[in-house]
Scaffold this motif. Structure first.
Motif, PDB file in Angstrom:
ATOM      1  N   GLU A  31      29.358  11.762   1.240  1.00 12.52           N
ATOM      2  CA  GLU A  31      29.632  10.475   0.595  1.00 12.52           C
ATOM      3  C   GLU A  31      29.307  10.592  -0.884  1.00 12.52           C
ATOM      4  OE1 GLU A  31      28.873   5.980   1.835  1.00 12.52           O
ATOM      5  OE2 GLU A  31      27.011   6.992   1.266  1.00 12.52           O
ATOM      6  N   ARG A  40      34.441   9.138   0.899  1.00 12.90           N
ATOM      7  CA  ARG A  40      33.797   9.674   2.102  1.00 12.90           C
ATOM      8  C   ARG A  40      34.742  10.630   2.815  1.00 12.90           C
ATOM      9  NH1 ARG A  40      32.828   4.009   2.552  1.00 12.90           N
ATOM     10  NH2 ARG A  40      30.719   3.535   1.857  1.00 12.90           N
ATOM     11  N   TRP A  42      34.794  14.263   5.679  1.00 19.56           N
ATOM     12  CA  TRP A  42      34.055  15.105   6.617  1.00 19.56           C
ATOM     13  C   TRP A  42      34.826  16.390   6.830  1.00 19.56           C
ATOM     14  CZ3 TRP A  42      35.002  16.100  12.050  1.00 19.56           C
ATOM     15  CH2 TRP A  42      36.179  15.548  12.538  1.00 19.56           C
ATOM     16  N   THR A  47      40.147  10.636  11.105  1.00 17.75           N
ATOM     17  CA  THR A  47      39.143   9.705  10.604  1.00 17.75           C
ATOM     18  C   THR A  47      37.954   9.698  11.552  1.00 17.75           C
ATOM     19  OG1 THR A  47      40.869   8.330   9.626  1.00 17.75           O
ATOM     20  CG2 THR A  47      38.725   7.307   9.943  1.00 17.75           C
ATOM     21  N   LEU A  48      36.755   9.732  10.980  1.00 14.56           N
ATOM     22  CA  LEU A  48      35.518   9.705  11.744  1.00 14.56           C
ATOM     23  C   LEU A  48      34.733   8.479  11.277  1.00 14.56           C
ATOM     24  CD1 LEU A  48      33.935  11.457  13.812  1.00 14.56           C
ATOM     25  CD2 LEU A  48      32.818  12.528  11.867  1.00 14.56           C
ATOM     26  N   ASN A  49      34.314   7.628  12.203  1.00 12.58           N
ATOM     27  CA  ASN A  49      33.570   6.419  11.860  1.00 12.58           C
ATOM     28  C   ASN A  49      32.113   6.574  12.247  1.00 12.58           C
ATOM     29  OD1 ASN A  49      35.768   4.732  10.876  1.00 12.58           O
ATOM     30  ND2 ASN A  49      36.518   4.866  12.973  1.00 12.58           N
ATOM     31  N   TRP A  50      31.248   6.179  11.313  1.00 13.79           N
ATOM     32  CA  TRP A  50      29.797   6.228  11.557  1.00 13.79           C
ATOM     33  C   TRP A  50      29.109   5.198  10.678  1.00 13.79           C
ATOM     34  CZ3 TRP A  50      26.036   8.625   8.062  1.00 13.79           C
ATOM     35  CH2 TRP A  50      24.735   8.553   8.557  1.00 13.79           C
ATOM     36  N   GLY A  52      29.379   2.073  10.285  1.00 12.73           N
ATOM     37  CA  GLY A  52      30.257   1.134   9.604  1.00 12.73           C
ATOM     38  C   GLY A  52      31.037   1.735   8.452  1.00 12.73           C
ATOM     39  N   ARG A  53      31.058   3.036   8.359  1.00 16.58           N
ATOM     40  CA  ARG A  53      31.773   3.728   7.286  1.00 16.58           C
ATOM     41  C   ARG A  53      32.840   4.636   7.899  1.00 16.58           C
ATOM     42  NH1 ARG A  53      26.510   3.105   5.964  1.00 16.58           N
ATOM     43  NH2 ARG A  53      25.991   2.692   3.791  1.00 16.58           N
ATOM     44  N   SER A  54      33.947   4.791   7.181  1.00 14.27           N
ATOM     45  CA  SER A  54      35.020   5.684   7.629  1.00 14.27           C
ATOM     46  C   SER A  54      35.047   6.910   6.739  1.00 14.27           C
ATOM     47  CB  SER A  54      36.371   4.974   7.552  1.00 14.27           C
ATOM     48  OG  SER A  54      36.427   3.935   8.498  1.00 14.27           O
ATOM     49  N   PHE A  55      35.047   8.076   7.365  1.00 12.73           N
ATOM     50  CA  PHE A  55      35.095   9.361   6.672  1.00 12.73           C
ATOM     51  C   PHE A  55      36.437  10.011   6.994  1.00 12.73           C
ATOM     52  CE2 PHE A  55      30.690   8.317   7.143  1.00 12.73           C
ATOM     53  CZ  PHE A  55      30.052   8.835   6.026  1.00 12.73           C
ATOM     54  N   GLU A  56      37.174  10.397   5.949  1.00 14.33           N
ATOM     55  CA  GLU A  56      38.484  11.025   6.137  1.00 14.33           C
ATOM     56  C   GLU A  56      38.315  12.533   6.244  1.00 14.33           C
ATOM     57  OE1 GLU A  56      41.304   9.392   6.689  1.00 14.33           O
ATOM     58  OE2 GLU A  56      40.133   7.546   6.510  1.00 14.33           O
TER      59      GLU A  56
END
Length: 192
Positions: A31, A40, A42, A47-50, A52-56
């Motif tokens: 991030e 963000r 990964w 897309t990975l959610n963790w 409350g955030r989305s990581f592309e």
């Protein structure tokens, strides 16, 4: 700060147990807190959610320098890179102006065979963004150098014993107001 991203000193029991499982995928979450919004990503795809955030996912176009651990109290540097990157990413990087000294964070996570988190990701590295190099050409790339927060210990403290410096730090404080008059003053002590 969310409880999910609060620093923990060691692996959780679930993460330690999962690390020895026959199928587990270690991934990196990153991030970067730009003034225009958080970036963000990964180390996988999709897309990975963790928390409350989305990581592309960036797959194999992302690269990370070695995360150095030291026993000394000193600043360490980390380099993040994207190459080759689409032109729209180059355009965003070129337009980003106020990124220096803003937070950069990395977490290590373990995913099971279904792509679900085995346990909450744990902090891998935290620091501040320093310099960004953007190369636009045959193989476009963006490289971002980050420093640990300990870099502040290596910066010189630039303070003067002047009224202007004191006013900048403590408006209304008149402690140094007469210092210039004292520089050329001749002070005579009474004779005995």
């Amino acid at each position: 700060m969310d409880a999910a991203i609060r620093a923990t000193p060691r692996l959780s029991v679930q993460a330690a147990a999962a690390a020895t499982a026959p199928v587990v995928a270690p991934v990196i979450l990153c991030e970067l807190d730009f003034a225009t919004g958080a970036f963000r990503v990964w180390s996988g795809l999709g897309t990975l959610n963790w928390a409350g955030r989305s990581f592309e996912g960036i797959g194999d176009i992302g690269a990370m320098g070695e995360v150095e651990e030291t026993v000394e109290l000193r600043a360490v540097r980390l380099t993040l890179a994207l190459s080759p990157v689409p032109q729209e990413v180059i355009d965003i990087a070129l337009s980003e102006r106020s990124y220096r000294l803003r937070p950069a964070r990395l977490w290590l996570a373990l995913l099971d065979e279904d792509g679900a988190f085995v346990a909450d990701p744990f902090p891998l590295w935290a620091g501040i963004m320093d310099t960004m190099e953007v190369v636009d050409g045959a193989e476009p790339r963006v490289t971002l150098a980050c420093e640990s927060r300990l870099v502040d210990l290596e910066r010189a403290e630039v303070r003067r014993y002047t009224d202007a410096d004191q006013q900048a730090e403590f408006p209304g404080d008149r402690f140094f107001e007469f210092v210039p008059a004292l520089q050329d003053a001749e002070i005579r002590l009474p004779a005995r």
